[in-house]
Design an enzyme around this catalytic site. Structure first.
Site, PDB file in Angstrom:
ATOM      1  NE  ARG A 267      -0.529   0.034   4.817  1.00 26.70           N
ATOM      2  CZ  ARG A 267       0.165   0.730   5.703  1.00 26.70           C
ATOM      3  NH1 ARG A 267       0.699   1.905   5.362  1.00 26.70           N
ATOM      4  NH2 ARG A 267       0.623   0.157   6.781  1.00 26.70           N
ATOM      5  CG  HIS A 271      -3.211   1.308   8.974  1.00 30.15           C
ATOM      6  ND1 HIS A 271      -3.217   0.085   8.518  1.00 30.15           N
ATOM      7  CD2 HIS A 271      -4.187   1.459   9.915  1.00 30.15           C
ATOM      8  CE1 HIS A 271      -4.411  -0.741   9.128  1.00 30.15           C
ATOM      9  NE2 HIS A 271      -4.794   0.270  10.002  1.00 30.15           N
ATOM     10  CE1 TYR A 281       4.240   1.881   7.980  1.00 33.94           C
ATOM     11  CE2 TYR A 281       3.576   3.346   9.553  1.00 33.94           C
ATOM     12  CZ  TYR A 281       3.392   2.754   8.414  1.00 33.94           C
ATOM     13  OH  TYR A 281       2.091   2.689   8.121  1.00 33.94           O
TER      14      TYR A 281
HETATM   15  C1  LIG Z   1      -8.847  -7.780  16.938  1.00 44.82           C
HETATM   16  C2  LIG Z   1      -8.225  -6.387  16.612  1.00 44.82           C
HETATM   17  N1  LIG Z   1      -7.066  -5.821  17.090  1.00 44.82           N
HETATM   18  C3  LIG Z   1      -6.404  -4.697  16.815  1.00 44.82           C
HETATM   19  C4  LIG Z   1      -6.957  -4.059  15.996  1.00 44.82           C
HETATM   20  C5  LIG Z   1      -6.374  -2.690  15.553  1.00 44.82           C
HETATM   21  N2  LIG Z   1      -5.880  -2.802  14.158  1.00 44.82           N
HETATM   22  C6  LIG Z   1      -6.510  -2.261  13.207  1.00 44.82           C
HETATM   23  S1  LIG Z   1      -5.894  -2.498  11.768  1.00 44.82           S
HETATM   24  C7  LIG Z   1      -4.418  -3.298  12.613  1.00 44.82           C
HETATM   25  C8  LIG Z   1      -3.417  -3.833  11.489  1.00 44.82           C
HETATM   26  C9  LIG Z   1      -3.870  -4.811  10.280  1.00 44.82           C
HETATM   27  O1  LIG Z   1      -2.743  -4.959   9.473  1.00 44.82           O
HETATM   28  P1  LIG Z   1      -2.825  -6.077   8.592  1.00 44.82           P
HETATM   29  O2  LIG Z   1      -3.995  -7.205   8.936  1.00 44.82           O
HETATM   30  O3  LIG Z   1      -1.590  -6.360   7.674  1.00 44.82           O
HETATM   31  O4  LIG Z   1      -3.843  -5.335   7.288  1.00 44.82           O
HETATM   32  P2  LIG Z   1      -3.639  -3.955   6.463  1.00 44.82           P
HETATM   33  O5  LIG Z   1      -4.421  -2.937   7.309  1.00 44.82           O
HETATM   34  O6  LIG Z   1      -2.156  -3.765   6.310  1.00 44.82           O
HETATM   35  O7  LIG Z   1      -4.370  -4.540   5.211  1.00 44.82           O
HETATM   36  C10 LIG Z   1      -4.573  -3.365  13.884  1.00 44.82           C
HETATM   37  C11 LIG Z   1      -3.616  -4.105  14.695  1.00 44.82           C
HETATM   38  C12 LIG Z   1      -8.107  -4.377  15.512  1.00 44.82           C
HETATM   39  N3  LIG Z   1      -8.986  -3.497  14.308  1.00 44.82           N
HETATM   40  N4  LIG Z   1      -8.497  -5.447  15.887  1.00 44.82           N
END
Ligand SMILES: Cc1ncc(C[n+]2csc(CCOP(=O)(O)OP(=O)(O)O)c2C)c(N)n1
Length: 368
Positions: A267, A271, A281
């Site tokens: 991406r 985020h 980062y």
């Molecule tokens: C159960 C849970 N824990 C923490 C969060 C906070 N959170 C939102 S997005 C994220 C990271 C997700 O990263 P990834 O799965 O790699 O997806 P991307 O956004 O990079 O597509 C986190 C930890 C959440 N939404 N749900």
């Protein structure tokens, strides 16, 4: 005395790596590198897929601008992930059930959610979640990994009803570290449910790099413990993503059980637009390296070489997308604003005493 057996642990690890190559049809300049992965799509379908990817890039740019103007709420950027998202979606049927994550709004719109409703969802408006019966999808999931568990259930339901359809879902590289992820693929594998599970590995879970998520060399290999096929595909390559997705869909729809697909992508943006700063980062060098693999450049070159795509065509798609977005925002603005009392009313079918009191409190405030 018998010789004691020794085990070469390093060799065991190395062996696993050889099982998960990256599938790729086009190199980053759009030249075919593996003819066997070039799908049997008509010229019209190829053009349609490119148009959808261009549309998605415009949606990303306009949504970012609208968010900054305060006209949208939550937004998770998608630029860079067009092949991973739109080419995978292109392999599914309207009757297949999509269970998206918060970044998978482009697929949801192409699956049938009107754009103005996607904008209302971004604003947290309940109308954004009111789906027509023919839209086989759930609203985007915010809880990381939860959509995987739901997809396993839907996939089993489709199988039990004898449907030749699948449930398909997406999470990120971070999502593949969650308990829900493992439970879902294990369950779906055990019941040979009709599911296709994607990991969009875009390198970062917010700011946590992929190599700090897991010691596994690929995320596709996580499929092994669930007893299901796992495939790693170049997620910046629309043709490879489409082919792998189409074959996975056929496998799952025919009752053979689920498939896990890791699309390696990137991406470009933050985020989400809720306060993330990727420069804290990620290096500019890394961003530049991935920009060279851009799925739009790659597919544009491929189509131009075949005489199927021109600059003018692309400009027309972009202009149409901008107009569509403008109209959808106007439509979203027409929907009456959500009141706190409405929000509370939606929470329970039968309101408990304390919620009834809160509804009265807010109704009195709102009528002033
Ligand atoms: C159960 C849970 N824990 C923490 C969060 C906070 N959170 C939102 S997005 C994220 C990271 C997700 O990263 P990834 O799965 O790699 O997806 P991307 O956004 O990079 O597509 C986190 C930890 C959440 N939404 N749900």
């Amino acid at each position: 005395m018998a010789k004691k057996k020794t085990i070469d642990f390093q060799a065991l690890l190395n062996e696993v790596d050889t099982l998960f190559p990256t599938y790729q049809a086009l190199d980053q300049d759009g030249n075919v590198v593996d003819e066997s992965l070039v799908p049997d799509l008509s010229d019209e379908q190829l053009v349609e897929l490119m148009s959808r990817m261009v549309w998605s890039r415009v949606l990303d740019q306009r949504s970012t601008a609208l968010n900054r103007q305060g006209r949208l709420g939550f937004f998770a950027p998608t630029a860079g992930q067009e092949a991973s998202q739109l080419a995978s979606h292109f392999a599914f049927e309207k009757e297949d059930v999509l269970l998206p994550g918060y970044r998978d709004v482009p697929q949801l719109i192409k699956h049938g959610l009107p754009l103005y409703q996607a904008f209302l969802w971004s604003r947290g408006h309940v109308v954004g979640n009111e789906y027509k019966d023919d839209l086989q999808a759930l609203p985007p999931q915010i809880i990381i990994g939860a959509q995987y568990v739901q997809a396993a259930g839907v996939a089993l339901g489709l199988k039990k009803r004898g449907k030749k359809n699948v449930a398909f879902t997406y999470t990120g590289d971070g999502g593949s570290s969650q308990g829900d992820f493992y439970e879902a693929i294990n369950f779906a594998g055990a019941y040979k449910a009709n599911g296709v599970f994607y990991i969009q590995n875009n390198g970062f879970a917010i700011s946590t790099p992929r190599d700090q998520q897991t010691a596994a060399t690929t995320l596709a290999q996580k499929a092994v413990a669930a007893g299901i096929p796992g495939i790693q595909v170049d997620g910046m390559d629309p043709l490879a993503v489409y082919t792998v997705s189409k074959l996975a869909r056929e496998w799952a729809a025919n009752g053979n059980g689920p498939v896990l697909i890791e699309a390696v992508t990137y991406r470009y943006g933050a985020h989400t637009l809720s306060g993330d700063d990727p420069t804290r980062y990620r290096s500019k060098e890394l961003d530049d390296e991935w920009q060279k693999k851009d799925p739009l450049i790659r597919f544009r070159n491929y189509l131009q070489n075949k005489g199927l795509w021109t600059k003018e065509q692309e400009e027309e798609v972009m202009e149409n997308a901008k107009q569509e977005i403008k109209d959808a925002i106007a439509e979203a603005d027409k929907v009456p604003k959500q009141k706190v009392s409405d929000f509370l009313k939606n929470m329970f079918e039968e309101q408990p005493q304390n919620i009834q009191e809160q509804i009265k409190f807010y109704e009195a405030k709102e009528s002033k």
